[in-house]
Design a protein around this motif. Structure first.
Motif, short mmCIF file in Angstrom:
data_model
loop_
_atom_site.label_atom_id
_atom_site.label_comp_id
_atom_site.label_asym_id
_atom_site.label_seq_id
_atom_site.Cartn_x
_atom_site.Cartn_y
_atom_site.Cartn_z
N MET A 84 0.83 -1.20 0.00
CA MET A 84 0.00 0.00 0.00
C MET A 84 0.86 1.25 0.00
SD MET A 84 -3.24 -0.64 -0.10
CE MET A 84 -3.91 0.91 0.45
N GLU A 137 9.80 1.72 7.95
CA GLU A 137 9.43 0.30 7.95
C GLU A 137 10.13 -0.37 9.14
OE1 GLU A 137 7.53 -2.23 6.35
OE2 GLU A 137 8.55 -3.29 7.98
N ARG A 138 9.35 -1.07 9.96
CA ARG A 138 9.93 -1.62 11.19
C ARG A 138 10.83 -2.83 10.94
NH1 ARG A 138 6.88 -5.99 13.36
NH2 ARG A 138 7.55 -5.53 15.48
N GLU A 165 5.91 -8.66 5.46
CA GLU A 165 4.68 -9.07 6.17
C GLU A 165 3.69 -9.62 5.13
OE1 GLU A 165 3.46 -9.42 9.21
OE2 GLU A 165 5.25 -8.88 10.34
N SER A 166 2.42 -9.18 5.18
CA SER A 166 1.38 -9.81 4.35
C SER A 166 1.71 -9.83 2.86
CB SER A 166 0.04 -9.10 4.56
OG SER A 166 -0.48 -9.46 5.80
N SER A 167 2.46 -8.83 2.37
CA SER A 167 2.70 -8.76 0.93
C SER A 167 3.78 -9.72 0.44
CB SER A 167 3.03 -7.32 0.52
OG SER A 167 1.96 -6.47 0.85
N ASN A 192 3.16 -15.32 1.92
CA ASN A 192 2.22 -14.93 2.99
C ASN A 192 0.82 -14.64 2.47
OD1 ASN A 192 4.22 -15.25 4.82
ND2 ASN A 192 4.68 -13.09 5.09
N ASN A 193 0.64 -14.66 1.14
CA ASN A 193 -0.71 -14.53 0.59
C ASN A 193 -0.78 -15.46 -0.62
OD1 ASN A 193 -0.15 -12.94 -1.99
ND2 ASN A 193 0.83 -11.66 -0.43
N ALA A 194 -1.96 -15.54 -1.24
CA ALA A 194 -2.14 -16.52 -2.32
C ALA A 194 -1.79 -15.96 -3.70
CB ALA A 194 -3.58 -17.03 -2.33
N GLY A 195 -1.48 -14.66 -3.76
CA GLY A 195 -1.04 -14.08 -5.03
C GLY A 195 -2.13 -13.98 -6.09
N THR A 196 -3.37 -14.10 -5.65
CA THR A 196 -4.44 -13.92 -6.63
C THR A 196 -4.71 -12.43 -6.70
OG1 THR A 196 -5.40 -15.96 -5.88
CG2 THR A 196 -6.80 -14.57 -7.21
N HIS A 234 -7.04 -10.29 -6.92
CA HIS A 234 -8.49 -10.54 -6.84
C HIS A 234 -9.21 -9.84 -7.98
CE1 HIS A 234 -9.35 -12.28 -2.66
NE2 HIS A 234 -8.09 -12.55 -2.98
N VAL A 257 7.41 3.17 13.80
CA VAL A 257 6.65 4.34 14.25
C VAL A 257 5.97 3.95 15.56
CG1 VAL A 257 4.86 6.00 13.70
CG2 VAL A 257 6.29 5.07 11.87
N ALA A 260 0.34 0.46 7.44
CA ALA A 260 1.05 -0.45 8.34
C ALA A 260 0.42 -1.83 8.44
CB ALA A 260 1.16 0.19 9.71
N GLY A 312 0.63 -15.20 6.08
CA GLY A 312 0.56 -13.92 6.79
C GLY A 312 -0.54 -13.92 7.84
N ARG A 340 -3.82 -12.03 9.47
CA ARG A 340 -4.86 -11.07 9.10
C ARG A 340 -5.53 -10.52 10.34
NH1 ARG A 340 -7.52 -14.21 4.01
NH2 ARG A 340 -6.59 -16.12 4.68
C1 LIG Z 1 -3.30 -16.08 4.12
C2 LIG Z 1 -3.51 -14.84 3.28
C3 LIG Z 1 -3.87 -14.95 1.93
C4 LIG Z 1 -4.09 -13.81 1.15
N1 LIG Z 1 -4.34 -13.95 -0.18
C5 LIG Z 1 -4.46 -12.86 -0.97
C6 LIG Z 1 -4.62 -12.97 -2.38
O1 LIG Z 1 -4.62 -14.06 -2.92
N2 LIG Z 1 -4.78 -11.84 -3.12
C7 LIG Z 1 -4.76 -10.59 -2.53
O2 LIG Z 1 -4.91 -9.59 -3.25
N3 LIG Z 1 -4.59 -10.45 -1.21
C8 LIG Z 1 -4.42 -11.55 -0.41
N4 LIG Z 1 -4.22 -11.41 0.93
C9 LIG Z 1 -4.20 -10.06 1.49
C10 LIG Z 1 -2.92 -9.30 1.15
O3 LIG Z 1 -1.80 -10.11 1.42
C11 LIG Z 1 -2.89 -8.03 1.99
O4 LIG Z 1 -4.10 -7.33 1.88
C12 LIG Z 1 -1.77 -7.08 1.52
O5 LIG Z 1 -0.55 -7.76 1.38
C13 LIG Z 1 -1.65 -5.97 2.54
O6 LIG Z 1 -0.66 -5.06 2.12
P1 LIG Z 1 -0.28 -3.86 3.04
O7 LIG Z 1 0.73 -3.05 2.35
O8 LIG Z 1 -1.54 -3.18 3.51
O9 LIG Z 1 0.32 -4.55 4.37
P2 LIG Z 1 1.70 -5.32 4.60
O10 LIG Z 1 2.24 -5.96 3.38
O11 LIG Z 1 1.50 -6.19 5.80
O12 LIG Z 1 2.67 -4.13 4.95
C14 LIG Z 1 2.59 -3.40 6.15
C15 LIG Z 1 4.00 -3.02 6.54
O13 LIG Z 1 3.95 -2.10 7.61
C16 LIG Z 1 5.00 -2.42 8.51
N5 LIG Z 1 4.63 -1.87 9.83
C17 LIG Z 1 3.62 -2.24 10.64
N6 LIG Z 1 3.57 -1.48 11.74
C18 LIG Z 1 4.58 -0.59 11.62
C19 LIG Z 1 5.04 0.49 12.43
N7 LIG Z 1 4.47 0.80 13.59
N8 LIG Z 1 6.13 1.21 12.01
C20 LIG Z 1 6.75 0.91 10.82
N9 LIG Z 1 6.34 -0.10 10.01
C21 LIG Z 1 5.25 -0.82 10.41
C22 LIG Z 1 5.06 -3.94 8.48
O14 LIG Z 1 6.31 -4.44 8.93
C23 LIG Z 1 4.83 -4.21 7.00
O15 LIG Z 1 6.02 -4.28 6.25
C24 LIG Z 1 -3.97 -12.53 1.73
C25 LIG Z 1 -3.60 -12.40 3.10
C26 LIG Z 1 -3.34 -13.55 3.86
C27 LIG Z 1 -2.90 -13.37 5.30
#
Ligand SMILES: Cc1cc2nc3c(=O)[nH]c(=O)nc-3n(C[C@H](O)[C@H](O)[C@H](O)COP(=O)(O)OP(=O)(O)OC[C@H]3O[C@@H](n4cnc5c(N)ncnc54)[C@H](O)[C@@H]3O)c2cc1C
Length: 387
Positions: free
Chosen positions: A1, A22-23, A30-32, A36-40, A42, A191, A226, A377, A379
């Motif tokens: 994001m 980034e921590r 993490e989730s990305s 840690n995700n299915a890579g679809t 969506h 943060v 985050a 990952g 959730r």
């Molecule tokens: C099992 C599973 C399957 C999934 N399958 C899919 C799928 O097939 N297709 C799909 O589109 N989505 C899928 N998702 C969802 C997708 O993985 C997430 O929605 C997406 O990766 C989230 O991205 P993000 O950038 O919001 O969060 P993240 O990738 O988690 O990034 C957040 C970052 O913020 C950092 N952070 C957190 N707190 C702090 C802080 N206080 N200070 C500094 N840094 C901080 C973390 O270390 C991390 O690097 C799946 C999720 C899971 C768990």
């Protein structure tokens, strides 16, 4: 994001001073991260929860259309980014993989046929195929056909133009673009606090996890990207929108297979239906993944449980997120969402053999030793104050 928003802002406001904190020790761990995700990406081609059956037996495709439109917007941005060298080699993070939906039983056949009739003529869902013929199942997904009775009723809808997205690799390319265009990216910087100054700007307290040093930074705008860490930061910010909102962590686990002989027999992302009462996040699926050029299979997700909001978070994440305002909505979940509670308890009781049993609905010939458990990952299910 954050990497996506940063790239968009760099393009639109090249003179802005942007900093990323980034921590962890690198981006997208993490989730990305790919496993840690299915890579679809969506796009609602195969996820049946976006096209539910209505009370009168019809199929509602409105959510599927809106989800698909959003994915097309992502693809437009990625195409633009590749053409303008914001992103590098796209084969590192996006590959064509057919998307399919599979259901068993006569009732499932009726539903999938009705869904096919609704979607097949829609311009966002071109090239849709549908079959109930066992020979076609053998041709399209041989691993799912092997060991299955040809008498057992099933239905399969399929699209050749689905994708497998490695969001981790995509993030790393976006972050590279940000750093080479002047954005400061600080790793191992957490943060800790976020509060509003009297002039409306924001003050962040950031701790270097390596040295333990803390410093403050003032900013006009803060984007909290985050993931599971967002709830705590938004609570600290004191914005009224976060009042009453709680979070409930549900861990994800996969069964993974890297045996090339089996991997070669399955070339698709195949989604089925969630069991009654289970949340949409639990929809079982068997996915081809292409990660760092290597193919693998994953099946799941199975639920795990820890009070952490991030995979590499703290056991205090859940208790420290509880406030007077969100206590009641959170307690209510335990009483009103019995389906979710039952789903979690059943999932947590599963051992490796029981998980492979669930997989056998997809791959009847699956052997326990061919599949290993990997932790996906974490959730955080958002709990809203009013229902
Ligand atoms: C099992 C599973 C399957 C999934 N399958 C899919 C799928 O097939 N297709 C799909 O589109 N989505 C899928 N998702 C969802 C997708 O993985 C997430 O929605 C997406 O990766 C989230 O991205 P993000 O950038 O919001 O969060 P993240 O990738 O988690 O990034 C957040 C970052 O913020 C950092 N952070 C957190 N707190 C702090 C802080 N206080 N200070 C500094 N840094 C901080 C973390 O270390 C991390 O690097 C799946 C999720 C899971 C768990």
């Amino acid at each position: 994001m954050s990497a996506t928003l940063g790239a968009l802002l760099r393009r639109l406001q090249p003179d802005w001073d942007i900093q990323v904190f980034e921590r962890l020790e690198g981006p997208a761990l993490e989730s990305s991260d790919a496993w840690n995700n299915a890579g679809t990406g969506h796009s609602a081609l195969c996820e049946l929860n976006y096209s539910p059956r209505t009370a009168d037996g019809d199929v509602d495709i409105s959510k599927a259309v809106s989800v698909n439109e959003k994915f097309q917007v992502s693809r437009q941005f990625w195409s633009y980014a590749v053409e303008n060298t914001i992103l590098g080699d796209p084969t590192e993070w996006i590959r064509p993989v057919p998307h399919m939906s599979f259901v068993a039983g006569r009732d499932g056949q009726d539903y999938l046929r009705a869904r096919y009739d609704k979607l097949a003529g829609h311009p966002l869902f071109p090239g849709m195929g549908h079959t109930t013929d066992f020979a076609e199942l053998e041709r399209l997904v041989p691993l799912m056909a092997r060991g299955r009775s040809a008498e057992q009723p099933f239905a399969l809808s399929h699209f050749e133009n689905g994708t497998d997205v490695n969001f981790g690799a995509l993030t790393r390319q976006l972050i590279k673009y940000l750093t080479r265009t002047g954005t400061e990216v600080h790793y191992q910087n957490q943060v800790k606090d976020l509060e509003r100054n009297s002039d409306g700007t924001w003050r962040l307290t950031v701790a270097n996890r390596h040295t333990g040093d803390e410093r403050t930074i003032d900013a006009k705008f803060v984007f909290v990207g985050a993931g599971g860490g967002a709830l705590h930061l938004l609570q600290k910010s004191g914005i009224p929108e976060i009042k009453g909102i709680g979070g409930f962590p549900v861990g994800g686990q996969w069964l993974r297979c890297t045996n090339p002989e089996l991997v070669e027999q399955h070339q698709a992302k195949v989604y089925s239906q969630a069991s009654v009462g289970a949340p949409p996040m639990s929809v079982p699926h068997l996915d081809t993944r292409v990660i760092d050029g290597k193919k693998g299979l994953l099946f799941g997700p199975f639920a795990g449980w820890t009070p952490k909001f991030l995979k590499m978070g703290s056991f205090l994440d859940l208790p420290s997120s509880i406030r007077l305002g969100n206590l009641l909505p959170m307690a209510n979940i335990g009483l009103t969402e019995m389906g979710l509670v039952k789903y979690l308890v059943t999932e947590l009781a599963k051992n490796h053999g029981a998980r492979v049993d669930t997989l056998r609905d997809f791959v009847p010939s699956a052997q326990d030793g061919e599949w290993e458990k990997v932790i996906a990952g974490q959730r955080v299910q958002v709990i809203k104050p009013n229902g």
